[in-house]
Design an enzyme around this catalytic site. Structure first.
Site, PDB file in Angstrom:
ATOM      1  N   SER A 177      34.589  45.253  40.916  1.00 28.14           N
ATOM      2  CA  SER A 177      35.357  46.368  40.367  1.00 28.14           C
ATOM      3  C   SER A 177      36.567  45.909  39.563  1.00 28.14           C
ATOM      4  O   SER A 177      36.939  46.570  38.601  1.00 28.14           O
ATOM      5  CB  SER A 177      35.778  47.309  41.494  1.00 28.14           C
ATOM      6  OG  SER A 177      36.396  46.605  42.546  1.00 28.14           O
ATOM      7  N   HIS A 205      30.048  50.361  40.458  1.00 27.58           N
ATOM      8  CA  HIS A 205      30.379  50.282  39.035  1.00 27.58           C
ATOM      9  C   HIS A 205      29.159  50.013  38.147  1.00 27.58           C
ATOM     10  O   HIS A 205      29.305  49.830  36.944  1.00 27.58           O
ATOM     11  CB  HIS A 205      31.443  49.205  38.793  1.00 27.58           C
ATOM     12  CG  HIS A 205      32.777  49.621  39.313  1.00 27.58           C
ATOM     13  ND1 HIS A 205      33.622  50.447  38.609  1.00 27.58           N
ATOM     14  CD2 HIS A 205      33.379  49.390  40.505  1.00 27.58           C
ATOM     15  CE1 HIS A 205      34.713  50.674  39.322  1.00 27.58           C
ATOM     16  NE2 HIS A 205      34.583  50.050  40.480  1.00 27.58           N
ATOM     17  N   LYS A 234      32.109  57.919  39.991  1.00 29.24           N
ATOM     18  CA  LYS A 234      32.463  57.079  38.842  1.00 29.24           C
ATOM     19  C   LYS A 234      31.610  57.516  37.646  1.00 29.24           C
ATOM     20  O   LYS A 234      31.881  58.560  37.081  1.00 29.24           O
ATOM     21  CB  LYS A 234      32.338  55.615  39.239  1.00 29.24           C
ATOM     22  CG  LYS A 234      33.460  55.262  40.233  1.00 29.24           C
ATOM     23  CD  LYS A 234      33.423  53.901  40.836  1.00 29.24           C
ATOM     24  CE  LYS A 234      34.660  53.726  41.724  1.00 29.24           C
ATOM     25  NZ  LYS A 234      34.518  52.692  42.719  1.00 29.24           N
TER      26      LYS A 234
HETATM   27  C1  LIG Z   1      35.256  52.737  44.017  1.00 26.76           C
HETATM   28  C2  LIG Z   1      34.466  51.877  44.933  1.00 26.76           C
HETATM   29  C3  LIG Z   1      34.135  52.339  46.211  1.00 26.76           C
HETATM   30  C4  LIG Z   1      34.685  53.607  46.771  1.00 26.76           C
HETATM   31  O1  LIG Z   1      33.981  54.698  46.332  1.00 26.76           O
HETATM   32  P1  LIG Z   1      34.693  56.131  46.389  1.00 26.76           P
HETATM   33  O2  LIG Z   1      33.590  57.079  46.175  1.00 26.76           O
HETATM   34  O3  LIG Z   1      35.715  56.128  45.300  1.00 26.76           O
HETATM   35  O4  LIG Z   1      35.320  56.239  47.743  1.00 26.76           O
HETATM   36  C5  LIG Z   1      33.290  51.559  46.981  1.00 26.76           C
HETATM   37  N1  LIG Z   1      32.838  50.371  46.544  1.00 26.76           N
HETATM   38  C6  LIG Z   1      33.177  49.877  45.340  1.00 26.76           C
HETATM   39  C7  LIG Z   1      32.638  48.561  44.913  1.00 26.76           C
HETATM   40  C8  LIG Z   1      34.008  50.618  44.500  1.00 26.76           C
HETATM   41  O5  LIG Z   1      34.358  50.131  43.310  1.00 26.76           O
END
Ligand SMILES: *Cc1c(COP(=O)(O)O)cnc(C)c1O
Length: 379
Positions: A177, A205, A234
């Site tokens: 990330s 991602h 995302k």
């Molecule tokens: C953003 C992210 C999460 C968390 O997900 P949310 O739905 O925002 O709680 C988990 N794992 C990774 C690798 C992330 O980048």
């Protein structure tokens, strides 16, 4: 004991002095351009890669919801047919037999990892894994060995005494990330098979961004992880996450993943939007190509300035080093109409603060050029 407010003010002051204080900023909207405190800013700091979060199509889908909440846990009276339908659709999308929906990626990881392994088991975890994976590993009370980021030899060394453990879980982000680089999934998968370990891949991602129809980096590389986590807040522009794998995985998680069992169901209001978002993501090949083009253009422009730019796709981090420098670069970008936010510890290791730029498919080439110019003027 000190007064609560005094104590916290003092601790906040220390954070501020170390360049680590974080503050909320109130934006008027989501999208490629946002307004903050009356200033129009090019938004290069969201995970809304395809521009879906504020799209008319998803807003319209909201109106189809039959209810707002699903006011009980899924195991009580919070499980609606629409939950089951989207779980089947998401499982089919990532080519797994079954999936279970969670309210967030954070909840998925802190729930699923401790459900799979525990004391007497071993976890091998990439040094740059997301905080939710780290917390899931800690909660599991399995032995956790952190391997050097992306380093297959370091991982292999951690498997030397594999026979001492009953179960072994290899845990990794698919695309990291904060560095934007992909995990060596083909090699990880081969190691997992060779050493009788399970592979757990978090596609937060990469889902919607990589692979045919956006089905993720595992799909793109032909890798079959035992457990695949996808997040829906995302590129999908909605909220939530799912854990996909064999049918018994879903049955086991809905019995034992505490963040699923002891939490109110995923909101009913969002289920039609999720269904629509999946359709849009599947059909978004043109947007994915535009995202890739924008990211390549941004990275090339920044590298031409001689900057250390990490990653190789939609996450474009510019390494800065010290926290204060990242903060001042972020402020200078802002003055030039660009929202490019500094990322500091503990999100990244100390001494590796950075500006993390994330283009969207809905940015124009001119907007990307404007960011490169703003960075050049801010150095
Ligand atoms: C953003 C992210 C999460 C968390 O997900 P949310 O739905 O925002 O709680 C988990 N794992 C990774 C690798 C992330 O980048």
């Amino acid at each position: 004991m000190p007064d609560l407010s005094d104590d916290l003010r003092e601790r906040l002051t220390r954070r501020h002095a170390a360049g680590l204080l974080r503050q909320l900023r109130e934006l008027e909207d989501v999208g490629p351009v946002v307004v903050h405190a009356g200033q129009r800013l090019l938004n290069f700091s969201s995970n809304d890669y395809l521009g879906l979060a504020g799209s008319p199509a998803l807003r319209e889908a909201l109106a189809q919801a039959g209810a707002v909440g699903a006011p009980a846990s899924r195991l009580i009276t919070g499980h609606l047919r629409a939950h089951a339908e989207i779980e089947r659709a998401l499982a089919a999308y990532v080519e797994k037999p079954a999936a279970l929906l969670f309210t967030a990626g954070y909840a998925a990881n802190v729930g699923a990892i401790p459900a799979l392994v525990g004391p007497g088991d071993l976890i091998l975890s990439d040094a740059l894994n997301h905080a939710s994976l780290i917390d899931g590993c800690r909660l599991s009370r399995a032995e956790v060995r952190t391997y050097v980021h992306g380093d297959v030899e370091s991982l292999r060394a951690g498997l030397d005494d594999r026979e001492r453990f009953e179960r072994v879980l290899i845990v990794t982000d698919a695309v990291f990330s904060m560095d934007g680089d992909p995990a060596p999934l083909v090699a990880l998968s081969a190691l997992a098979r060779a050493h009788d370990a399970w592979l757990y891949v978090d596609e937060a991602h990469s889902l919607g961004v990589r692979g045919g129809q956006g089905a993720g980096l595992c799909q793109e590389l032909g890798v079959q992880p035992d457990v695949l986590v996808g997040t829906l807040g995302k590129a999908f522009g909605v909220a939530g996450a799912f854990v996909a794998g064999p049918v018994p995985l879903r049955d086991w998680l809905l019995n034992t993943a505490r963040s699923f069992v002891f939490s109110t169901a995923y909101p009913a209001a969002l289920l039609p939007a999720l269904t629509r978002s999946l359709e849009l993501v599947v059909g978004a090949d043109a947007a994915r190509a535009q995202l890739r083009a924008n990211a390549d253009h941004l990275r090339a422009g920044l590298r031409a300035l001689g900057l250390p730019v990490l990653g190789d796709h939609a996450i474009v981090p510019v390494l800065v080093g010290e926290n204060e420098r990242a903060l001042s670069l972020g402020a200078a970008l802002r003055e030039r109409g660009v929202l490019g936010l500094p990322i500091r510890p503990p999100t990244v290791p100390p001494g590796t603060a950075r500006i993390r730029l994330t283009p969207m498919a809905t940015h124009t080439v001119e907007q990307v050029d404007q960011v490169v110019r703003a960075v050049a003027e801010s150095l």
